[in-house]
Motif scaffolding. Structure first.
Motif, mmCIF file in Angstrom:
data_model
loop_
_atom_site.group_PDB
_atom_site.id
_atom_site.type_symbol
_atom_site.label_atom_id
_atom_site.label_comp_id
_atom_site.label_asym_id
_atom_site.label_seq_id
_atom_site.Cartn_x
_atom_site.Cartn_y
_atom_site.Cartn_z
ATOM 1 N N LEU A 107 0.808 -1.216 0.000
ATOM 2 C CA LEU A 107 0.000 0.000 0.000
ATOM 3 C C LEU A 107 0.843 1.268 0.000
ATOM 4 C CD1 LEU A 107 -2.768 1.338 0.104
ATOM 5 C CD2 LEU A 107 -2.699 1.121 2.605
ATOM 6 N N GLU A 108 1.790 1.378 0.900
ATOM 7 C CA GLU A 108 2.570 2.616 1.036
ATOM 8 C C GLU A 108 3.390 2.903 -0.215
ATOM 9 O OE1 GLU A 108 6.059 4.580 3.883
ATOM 10 O OE2 GLU A 108 5.027 2.747 4.515
ATOM 11 N N ILE A 109 4.111 1.914 -0.689
ATOM 12 C CA ILE A 109 4.973 2.153 -1.859
ATOM 13 C C ILE A 109 4.128 2.333 -3.116
ATOM 14 C CG2 ILE A 109 5.333 -0.309 -2.374
ATOM 15 C CD1 ILE A 109 8.202 0.466 -3.185
ATOM 16 N N LEU A 110 2.971 1.676 -3.191
ATOM 17 C CA LEU A 110 2.074 1.847 -4.337
ATOM 18 C C LEU A 110 1.603 3.297 -4.424
ATOM 19 C CD1 LEU A 110 0.404 0.594 -6.664
ATOM 20 C CD2 LEU A 110 -1.397 0.159 -4.976
ATOM 21 N N GLU A 111 1.201 3.864 -3.293
ATOM 22 C CA GLU A 111 0.766 5.267 -3.275
ATOM 23 C C GLU A 111 1.921 6.189 -3.649
ATOM 24 O OE1 GLU A 111 -2.299 6.794 -0.535
ATOM 25 O OE2 GLU A 111 -1.832 5.020 0.672
#
Length: 267
Positions: free
Chosen positions: A21-25
């Protein structure tokens, strides 16, 4: 920033998951001028009506061989409810037929130009081929993104429409191109240019056949040559049919390779 290990990477694919989630955003924020709501990313990683593929480099020696370096997200759309319905053979569509719409595609900078993006697109197309009811994969690309346009053309996507002012970014409108890749035996509809080329090809073949027959008859060739100057002019000095022949040659020889060129010639 994701740093690539020196050498040829070993790219593998898996679904996006909550730990991405974090790196995707972050990657979305770096790649796209459009900001997506947090809910979108939640739906992606929890697979809520969204398909996804993550690219990872298994050759990394820094212990991050499962870290996201590229992604593609997509959604299954009923064909009869899609925005490209008019480009499909509406009368022959079945109720269960569907399309796959690519939502986002991105690769971190250090892994670009290594075939990661094309491999991600290929994953989507392969998935579409496993769905007997799927008839096409389609997407939009902003008009100034030339690398993306070249990529989709290389992947056999057809540009079927230009949508003016499709994107609104920082208060400014930008055009979009609609690209479609038909699958499972569905053929792409012919564009105006393709129809003109096909007609021109038949006309020129017929003309060449006529000349070939006449060439074997010296008397006919002489008569045809004498009448050419008069026939070419036409009634009231009208040379439009001569221009038409030139137009057909330009199309077939690539001199008019788009609708703009055709319009300019006809003016």
């Amino acid at each position: 920033m994701v740093r690539r290990t020196f050498g040829c990477p070993t790219i593998a694919f898996r679904p996006l998951q909550p730990s991405d989630l974090e790196i995707l955003e972050r990657i979305h924020g770096e790649v796209f001028p459009i900001r997506y709501e947090h809910e979108f990313f939640q739906n992606v990683v929890h697979r809520r009506d969204i398909l996804s593929w993550a690219a990872v480099d298994q050759s990394r020696s820094d212990g991050k061989c499962n870290e996201l370096i590229g992604f593609v997200t997509a959604r299954i759309v009923p064909a009869r409810e899609s925005e490209i319905l008019d480009l499909l053979s509406y009368g022959s569509l079945r109720m269960d037929q569907s399309l796959i719409y690519i939502l986002t595609l991105g690769v971190v900078e250090s892994y670009r130009n290594l075939g990661v993006a094309s491999s991600l697109i290929r994953q989507v197309v392969i998935y579409a081929l496993t769905m007997p009811t799927c008839i096409a994969v389609y997407l939009h690309v902003i008009s100034y993104n030339i690398p993306a346009i070249c990529l989709y053309e290389k992947m056999s996507f057809k540009c079927l429409r230009k949508l003016r002012g499709f994107y609104l970014i920082n208060g400014q409108h930008y055009d979009s191109y609609l690209f479609v890749h038909f699958v499972n035996g569905i053929r792409s509809p012919c564009s105006l240019l393709e129809l003109v080329k096909a007609a021109a090809s038949h006309v020129r073949r017929g003309f060449n056949l006529l000349i070939s027959v006449m060439w074997n008859n010296d008397e006919e060739v002489a008569r045809w040559s004498r009448s050419w100057a008069t026939a070419a002019e036409g009634p009231d000095g009208d040379y439009r049919h001569v221009y038409c022949g030139i137009f057909l040659d330009l199309v077939l020889d690539g001199g008019l390779d788009d609708a703009g060129g055709i319009a300019a010639f006809l003016r």
